[in-house]
Write a protein that holds these residues in place. Structure first.
Motif, PDB file in Angstrom:
ATOM      1  N   MET A   1       0.848  -1.181   0.000  1.00 45.90           N
ATOM      2  CA  MET A   1       0.000   0.000   0.000  1.00 45.90           C
ATOM      3  C   MET A   1       0.892   1.243   0.000  1.00 45.90           C
ATOM      4  O   MET A   1       1.906   1.300   0.669  1.00 45.90           O
ATOM      5  CB  MET A   1      -0.907   0.001   1.236  1.00 45.90           C
ATOM      6  N   MET A   2       0.487   2.240  -0.749  1.00 49.36           N
ATOM      7  CA  MET A   2       1.246   3.479  -0.864  1.00 49.36           C
ATOM      8  C   MET A   2       0.889   4.415   0.282  1.00 49.36           C
ATOM      9  O   MET A   2      -0.278   4.546   0.646  1.00 49.36           O
ATOM     10  CB  MET A   2       0.907   4.140  -2.196  1.00 49.36           C
ATOM     11  N   SER A   3       1.897   5.087   0.843  1.00 52.15           N
ATOM     12  CA  SER A   3       1.630   6.023   1.937  1.00 52.15           C
ATOM     13  C   SER A   3       1.371   7.419   1.384  1.00 52.15           C
ATOM     14  O   SER A   3       1.704   7.721   0.242  1.00 52.15           O
ATOM     15  CB  SER A   3       2.800   6.042   2.921  1.00 52.15           C
ATOM     16  N   ILE A   4       0.810   8.252   2.227  1.00 48.03           N
ATOM     17  CA  ILE A   4       0.478   9.615   1.812  1.00 48.03           C
ATOM     18  C   ILE A   4       1.761  10.412   1.562  1.00 48.03           C
ATOM     19  O   ILE A   4       2.706  10.348   2.351  1.00 48.03           O
ATOM     20  CB  ILE A   4      -0.424  10.294   2.857  1.00 48.03           C
ATOM     21  N   PRO A   5       1.833  11.140   0.449  1.00 44.79           N
ATOM     22  CA  PRO A   5       3.041  11.928   0.162  1.00 44.79           C
ATOM     23  C   PRO A   5       3.242  13.048   1.189  1.00 44.79           C
ATOM     24  O   PRO A   5       2.271  13.614   1.702  1.00 44.79           O
ATOM     25  CB  PRO A   5       2.773  12.531  -1.221  1.00 44.79           C
ATOM     26  N   ALA A   6       4.488  13.363   1.468  1.00 43.78           N
ATOM     27  CA  ALA A   6       4.811  14.464   2.376  1.00 43.78           C
ATOM     28  C   ALA A   6       4.509  15.790   1.686  1.00 43.78           C
ATOM     29  O   ALA A   6       4.656  15.928   0.476  1.00 43.78           O
ATOM     30  CB  ALA A   6       6.283  14.401   2.770  1.00 43.78           C
ATOM     31  N   ILE A   7       4.092  16.771   2.468  1.00 42.73           N
ATOM     32  CA  ILE A   7       3.808  18.104   1.948  1.00 42.73           C
ATOM     33  C   ILE A   7       5.126  18.818   1.712  1.00 42.73           C
ATOM     34  O   ILE A   7       5.993  18.853   2.581  1.00 42.73           O
ATOM     35  CB  ILE A   7       2.941  18.901   2.946  1.00 42.73           C
ATOM     36  N   THR A   8       5.292  19.390   0.517  1.00 40.71           N
ATOM     37  CA  THR A   8       6.520  20.118   0.236  1.00 40.71           C
ATOM     38  C   THR A   8       6.457  21.525   0.827  1.00 40.71           C
ATOM     39  O   THR A   8       7.346  21.946   1.514  1.00 40.71           O
ATOM     40  CB  THR A   8       6.794  20.199  -1.282  1.00 40.71           C
ATOM     41  N   LYS A   9       5.422  22.248   0.532  1.00 42.66           N
ATOM     42  CA  LYS A   9       5.204  23.570   1.117  1.00 42.66           C
ATOM     43  C   LYS A   9       3.760  23.959   0.868  1.00 42.66           C
ATOM     44  O   LYS A   9       3.270  23.849  -0.247  1.00 42.66           O
ATOM     45  CB  LYS A   9       6.119  24.617   0.510  1.00 42.66           C
ATOM     46  N   ALA A  10       3.113  24.416   1.901  1.00 40.22           N
ATOM     47  CA  ALA A  10       1.727  24.863   1.767  1.00 40.22           C
ATOM     48  C   ALA A  10       1.691  26.379   1.879  1.00 40.22           C
ATOM     49  O   ALA A  10       2.465  26.973   2.631  1.00 40.22           O
ATOM     50  CB  ALA A  10       0.867  24.235   2.860  1.00 40.22           C
ATOM     51  N   ASN A  11       0.812  26.992   1.124  1.00 40.94           N
ATOM     52  CA  ASN A  11       0.654  28.444   1.140  1.00 40.94           C
ATOM     53  C   ASN A  11      -0.779  28.819   1.461  1.00 40.94           C
ATOM     54  O   ASN A  11      -1.702  28.033   1.255  1.00 40.94           O
ATOM     55  CB  ASN A  11       1.032  29.034  -0.222  1.00 40.94           C
ATOM     56  N   ARG A  12      -0.946  30.053   1.915  1.00 40.48           N
ATOM     57  CA  ARG A  12      -2.289  30.590   2.088  1.00 40.48           C
ATOM     58  C   ARG A  12      -2.966  30.664   0.727  1.00 40.48           C
ATOM     59  O   ARG A  12      -2.310  30.872  -0.293  1.00 40.48           O
ATOM     60  CB  ARG A  12      -2.213  32.018   2.632  1.00 40.48           C
ATOM     61  N   PHE A  13      -4.287  30.525   0.745  1.00 39.59           N
ATOM     62  CA  PHE A  13      -5.038  30.767  -0.487  1.00 39.59           C
ATOM     63  C   PHE A  13      -6.445  31.233  -0.136  1.00 39.59           C
ATOM     64  O   PHE A  13      -6.926  31.053   0.982  1.00 39.59           O
ATOM     65  CB  PHE A  13      -5.047  29.559  -1.429  1.00 39.59           C
ATOM     66  N   VAL A  14      -7.084  31.839  -1.140  1.00 35.76           N
ATOM     67  CA  VAL A  14      -8.421  32.394  -0.972  1.00 35.76           C
ATOM     68  C   VAL A  14      -9.267  31.903  -2.143  1.00 35.76           C
ATOM     69  O   VAL A  14      -8.820  31.915  -3.286  1.00 35.76           O
ATOM     70  CB  VAL A  14      -8.386  33.937  -0.962  1.00 35.76           C
ATOM     71  N   SER A  15     -10.479  31.458  -1.854  1.00 35.60           N
ATOM     72  CA  SER A  15     -11.415  31.069  -2.905  1.00 35.60           C
ATOM     73  C   SER A  15     -12.727  31.801  -2.662  1.00 35.60           C
ATOM     74  O   SER A  15     -12.953  32.354  -1.582  1.00 35.60           O
ATOM     75  CB  SER A  15     -11.627  29.550  -2.935  1.00 35.60           C
TER      76      SER A  15
END
Length: 152
Positions: free
Chosen positions: A1-15
């Motif tokens: 089973m494949m594990s969840i990928p690590a987050i490289t960088k998260a940024n703020r966003f607006v929708s």
């Protein structure tokens, strides 16, 4: 089973969701009625919108905390809606320190909104660290064929 990928960088966003109505349902769910996709068409000008709702979602990773932010809704260059957001430590503690996000929904309801000219609704969020982010805009246009219905 494949594990969840690590987050490289998260940024703020607006929708933003532009719609005819928004309702709070059981279990704090939101229902959006009549969602506009990029363009709102009126049959002629001037026009009046009985109700226009804009729900702005401000999403920030736990690594980019803010204490205050200002949300503005603009019709072209004119400010037509404003809300100040405040956070406190308890809000940030409620999300995971790594990979967590604080998401805040900000509803705006405009009733009997006049539409004098074609234009755009724009969103700007200004954070206390000076960062300013947009959300997707909504174009307002005119198409006379909508006055009598389309044959397509």
């Amino acid at each position: 089973m494949m594990s969840i990928p690590a987050i490289t960088k998260a940024n703020r966003f607006v929708s933003a969701i532009y719609c005819d109505d928004v309702r709070v349902e059981v279990s704090n769910k939101l229902s959006f009625i009549g969602i506009y996709r990029q363009t709102l068409i009126v049959p002629s000008l001037p026009a009046k919108l009985l109700k226009l709702c804009v729900v702005v979602e401000v999403v920030c990773p736990s690594e980019q905390r803010y204490q205050s932010a200002e949300v503005g809704v603009y019709k072209d260059e004119d400010l037509i809606g404003f809300m100040r957001l405040q956070t406190d430590e308890s809000m940030w503690r409620s999300i995971p320190a790594e990979g967590g996000f604080l998401a805040t929904s900000v509803p705006f309801v405009f009733e009997n909104a006049p539409v004098e000219n074609p234009g755009h609704l724009r969103i700007r969020v200004t954070f206390d660290d000076g960062q300013i982010l947009p959300a997707p805009s909504l174009s307002i246009g005119v198409d006379p064929q909508y006055a009598h219905g389309s044959s397509d």
